[in-house]
Design a protein around this motif. Structure first.
Motif, PDB file in Angstrom:
ATOM      1  N   VAL A  65       0.792  -1.169   0.144  1.00 15.25           N
ATOM      2  CA  VAL A  65      -0.085  -0.063   0.072  1.00 15.25           C
ATOM      3  C   VAL A  65       0.922   1.276  -0.010  1.00 15.25           C
ATOM      4  CG1 VAL A  65      -1.742   1.339   1.394  1.00 15.25           C
ATOM      5  CG2 VAL A  65      -2.103  -1.311   1.126  1.00 15.25           C
ATOM      6  N   LYS A  66       2.057   1.225   0.609  1.00 13.28           N
ATOM      7  CA  LYS A  66       2.892   2.311   0.693  1.00 13.28           C
ATOM      8  C   LYS A  66       3.487   2.871  -0.706  1.00 13.28           C
ATOM      9  CE  LYS A  66       5.462   2.036   5.026  1.00 13.28           C
ATOM     10  NZ  LYS A  66       6.680   1.620   5.736  1.00 13.28           N
ATOM     11  N   GLY A  67       3.256   2.052  -1.601  1.00 12.04           N
ATOM     12  CA  GLY A  67       3.629   2.382  -2.977  1.00 12.04           C
ATOM     13  C   GLY A  67       2.873   3.412  -3.604  1.00 12.04           C
ATOM     14  N   TYR A  68       1.532   3.585  -3.109  1.00 10.33           N
ATOM     15  CA  TYR A  68       0.639   4.550  -3.483  1.00 10.33           C
ATOM     16  C   TYR A  68       0.890   5.769  -2.866  1.00 10.33           C
ATOM     17  CZ  TYR A  68      -1.265   0.707  -6.264  1.00 10.33           C
ATOM     18  OH  TYR A  68      -1.244  -0.197  -7.405  1.00 10.33           O
ATOM     19  N   ALA A  69       1.376   6.713  -3.448  1.00 11.14           N
ATOM     20  CA  ALA A  69       1.913   7.922  -2.833  1.00 11.14           C
ATOM     21  C   ALA A  69       0.916   8.782  -1.912  1.00 11.14           C
ATOM     22  CB  ALA A  69       2.576   8.856  -3.973  1.00 11.14           C
ATOM     23  N   ASN A  70      -0.271   8.766  -2.570  1.00 15.33           N
ATOM     24  CA  ASN A  70      -1.361   9.597  -2.132  1.00 15.33           C
ATOM     25  C   ASN A  70      -2.066   8.909  -0.913  1.00 15.33           C
ATOM     26  OD1 ASN A  70      -0.700  11.790  -3.648  1.00 15.33           O
ATOM     27  ND2 ASN A  70      -2.024  11.001  -5.281  1.00 15.33           N
ATOM     28  N   PHE A  71      -1.850   7.754  -0.640  1.00 10.18           N
ATOM     29  CA  PHE A  71      -2.484   6.840   0.241  1.00 10.18           C
ATOM     30  C   PHE A  71      -2.626   7.515   1.616  1.00 10.18           C
ATOM     31  CE2 PHE A  71      -3.823   3.310   2.971  1.00 10.18           C
ATOM     32  CZ  PHE A  71      -4.953   2.916   2.506  1.00 10.18           C
ATOM     33  N   GLU A  72      -3.688   7.718   2.403  1.00 15.46           N
ATOM     34  CA  GLU A  72      -3.570   8.108   3.808  1.00 15.46           C
ATOM     35  C   GLU A  72      -2.495   7.336   4.795  1.00 15.46           C
ATOM     36  OE1 GLU A  72      -6.249   7.484   1.969  1.00 15.46           O
ATOM     37  OE2 GLU A  72      -7.911   8.897   2.065  1.00 15.46           O
ATOM     38  N   LEU A 119      -8.188   0.003   7.028  1.00 15.36           N
ATOM     39  CA  LEU A 119      -7.368   0.069   5.739  1.00 15.36           C
ATOM     40  C   LEU A 119      -8.226  -0.641   4.898  1.00 15.36           C
ATOM     41  CD1 LEU A 119      -4.547   0.352   4.521  1.00 15.36           C
ATOM     42  CD2 LEU A 119      -3.887  -1.786   5.466  1.00 15.36           C
ATOM     43  N   LEU A 120      -8.858  -1.611   4.715  1.00 17.39           N
ATOM     44  CA  LEU A 120      -9.418  -2.180   3.662  1.00 17.39           C
ATOM     45  C   LEU A 120     -10.610  -1.480   3.066  1.00 17.39           C
ATOM     46  CD1 LEU A 120      -9.215  -5.986   4.735  1.00 17.39           C
ATOM     47  CD2 LEU A 120      -7.604  -4.826   3.225  1.00 17.39           C
ATOM     48  N   VAL A 121     -11.283  -0.808   4.018  1.00 14.38           N
ATOM     49  CA  VAL A 121     -12.166   0.157   3.552  1.00 14.38           C
ATOM     50  C   VAL A 121     -11.570   1.325   2.932  1.00 14.38           C
ATOM     51  CG1 VAL A 121     -14.141   1.813   4.522  1.00 14.38           C
ATOM     52  CG2 VAL A 121     -13.835  -0.520   5.415  1.00 14.38           C
ATOM     53  N   THR A 122     -10.671   1.713   3.308  1.00 14.33           N
ATOM     54  CA  THR A 122     -10.107   3.042   2.819  1.00 14.33           C
ATOM     55  C   THR A 122      -9.582   2.874   1.347  1.00 14.33           C
ATOM     56  OG1 THR A 122      -9.262   3.921   4.989  1.00 14.33           O
ATOM     57  CG2 THR A 122      -8.268   4.854   2.922  1.00 14.33           C
ATOM     58  N   LEU A 129      -5.123   0.606  -6.757  1.00 13.19           N
ATOM     59  CA  LEU A 129      -4.522  -0.309  -5.780  1.00 13.19           C
ATOM     60  C   LEU A 129      -5.448  -1.239  -5.553  1.00 13.19           C
ATOM     61  CD1 LEU A 129      -2.728  -0.988  -2.991  1.00 13.19           C
ATOM     62  CD2 LEU A 129      -4.146   0.768  -1.756  1.00 13.19           C
ATOM     63  N   LYS A 130      -6.748  -1.298  -5.647  1.00  8.93           N
ATOM     64  CA  LYS A 130      -7.703  -2.416  -5.486  1.00  8.93           C
ATOM     65  C   LYS A 130      -7.549  -3.271  -6.606  1.00  8.93           C
ATOM     66  CE  LYS A 130     -12.058  -1.224  -5.632  1.00  8.93           C
ATOM     67  NZ  LYS A 130     -13.299  -0.424  -5.789  1.00  8.93           N
ATOM     68  N   ALA A 131      -6.946  -2.736  -7.831  1.00 12.39           N
ATOM     69  CA  ALA A 131      -6.625  -3.722  -8.691  1.00 12.39           C
ATOM     70  C   ALA A 131      -5.218  -4.390  -8.924  1.00 12.39           C
ATOM     71  CB  ALA A 131      -6.791  -2.907 -10.351  1.00 12.39           C
ATOM     72  N   ASP A 132      -4.397  -3.891  -7.966  1.00 13.18           N
ATOM     73  CA  ASP A 132      -2.957  -4.374  -7.651  1.00 13.18           C
ATOM     74  C   ASP A 132      -3.127  -5.780  -7.380  1.00 13.18           C
ATOM     75  OD1 ASP A 132      -0.556  -5.090  -5.835  1.00 13.18           O
ATOM     76  OD2 ASP A 132      -0.106  -3.469  -7.340  1.00 13.18           O
ATOM     77  N   GLU A 133      -2.312  -6.725  -8.176  1.00 12.14           N
ATOM     78  CA  GLU A 133      -2.318  -8.177  -8.174  1.00 12.14           C
ATOM     79  C   GLU A 133      -1.680  -8.541  -6.542  1.00 12.14           C
ATOM     80  OE1 GLU A 133      -3.430 -11.984  -8.671  1.00 12.14           O
ATOM     81  OE2 GLU A 133      -3.757 -10.509 -10.086  1.00 12.14           O
ATOM     82  N   ASN A 134      -0.721  -7.845  -6.397  1.00 11.17           N
ATOM     83  CA  ASN A 134      -0.077  -8.229  -4.886  1.00 11.17           C
ATOM     84  C   ASN A 134      -1.096  -7.756  -3.608  1.00 11.17           C
ATOM     85  OD1 ASN A 134       2.256  -9.028  -5.867  1.00 11.17           O
ATOM     86  ND2 ASN A 134       3.431  -7.072  -5.918  1.00 11.17           N
ATOM     87  N   LEU A 136      -4.447  -7.690  -3.987  1.00 14.40           N
ATOM     88  CA  LEU A 136      -5.608  -8.629  -4.163  1.00 14.40           C
ATOM     89  C   LEU A 136      -5.288 -10.069  -3.410  1.00 14.40           C
ATOM     90  CD1 LEU A 136      -6.922  -7.997  -7.826  1.00 14.40           C
ATOM     91  CD2 LEU A 136      -7.890  -7.264  -5.457  1.00 14.40           C
ATOM     92  N   GLN A 137      -3.920 -10.512  -3.509  1.00 14.13           N
ATOM     93  CA  GLN A 137      -3.598 -11.774  -2.926  1.00 14.13           C
ATOM     94  C   GLN A 137      -3.443 -11.325  -1.435  1.00 14.13           C
ATOM     95  OE1 GLN A 137       0.060 -13.182  -4.890  1.00 14.13           O
ATOM     96  NE2 GLN A 137      -0.897 -13.478  -6.914  1.00 14.13           N
ATOM     97  N   LEU A 138      -2.889 -10.309  -1.088  1.00 16.36           N
ATOM     98  CA  LEU A 138      -2.681 -10.302   0.518  1.00 16.36           C
ATOM     99  C   LEU A 138      -3.896 -10.049   1.000  1.00 16.36           C
ATOM    100  CD1 LEU A 138       0.310  -7.650   0.313  1.00 16.36           C
ATOM    101  CD2 LEU A 138       0.430  -9.845   1.502  1.00 16.36           C
ATOM    102  N   GLN A 139      -4.883  -9.438   0.459  1.00 12.73           N
ATOM    103  CA  GLN A 139      -6.216  -8.893   1.055  1.00 12.73           C
ATOM    104  C   GLN A 139      -6.890 -10.429   0.948  1.00 12.73           C
ATOM    105  OE1 GLN A 139      -9.076  -6.862  -1.740  1.00 12.73           O
ATOM    106  NE2 GLN A 139     -10.293  -5.921   0.245  1.00 12.73           N
TER     107      GLN A 139
END
Length: 202
Positions: A65-72, A119-122, A129-134, A136-139
């Motif tokens: 998730v950290k890879g997404y710069a604008n993430f809260e 986190l999952l709701v955000t 991020l929702k479409a990111d394969e990594n 999705l697997q972790l989720q």
């Protein structure tokens, strides 16, 4: 004289037989309590295994998730802090006999569950991020782990109920007190667990 001796021997034999029956019953009761106690401990180990599995998945989730710069960042910090508190909590089998320690353990685990849920709701606000394969697997692994935790906690509560009922029943309660078999703690719903986490993006 002979008749008196026969009666005396019969009474002594009856007393010895009664003592032998009581000893055998006592051994059987004690062994049953030991078996039930070990069943509770084994069930507790399964709960711990699932909590550990979840704790091991979290760093990978946070790094993805950290890879997404604008993430809260506050949401990530909350998850990281909650996991850290879980890691600092020393847990032994004695926790099952201590209501305060058990409640603290459950509270810390509940805080981590809540942080992961937020986190999952955000994530819903981040289509990429929702479409990111990594991710999705972790989720999927986290959701599976949460389900396993729920199953193992239910099994644990069932074994605790069986154990607690057995040590409270008379005459088992006498042996339980003599040999220090103490009541075990149940998992209970954390206050507010029924409330769905709310995240306001405005």
């Amino acid at each position: 004289m002979k008749k008196g001796m026969i009666v005396g021997c019969s009474v002594a034999g009856g007393v010895l037989l009664l003592i032998a029956i009581l000893i055998m019953w006592g051994i059987s009761t004690y062994n049953n309590l030991v078996t039930l106690n070990e069943t509770v401990n084994q069930s507790w180990s399964q709960v711990e295994n699932q909590y550990q599995r979840r704790a091991d998945l979290i760093p990978n989730l946070v790094n993805t998730v950290k890879g997404y710069a604008n993430f809260e960042k506050s949401v990530l910090t909350e998850v990281t802090d909650a996991r850290s508190r879980v890691g600092q909590l020393t847990v032994s089998k004695e926790i099952l006999d201590d209501p305060q320690s058990f409640q603290k353990f459950q509270q810390v685990q509940g805080q981590l569950s809540g942080a992961i849920s937020r986190l999952l709701v955000t994530v819903e606000n981040y289509p990429d991020l929702k479409a990111d394969e990594n991710f999705l697997q972790l989720q999927a692994q986290l959701e599976g782990t949460e389900n396993r935790i729920a199953v193992e906690r239910r099994k644990f509560n069932e074994t605790v109920q069986n154990y607690n009922t057995t040590i409270k029943r008379f005459p088992n309660s006498i042996f339980a007190n003599v040999f220090s078999f103490r009541e075990k703690q149940y998992f209970k719903a954390v206050a507010g667990a029924e409330t769905v986490p709310k995240v306001d993006f405005n």
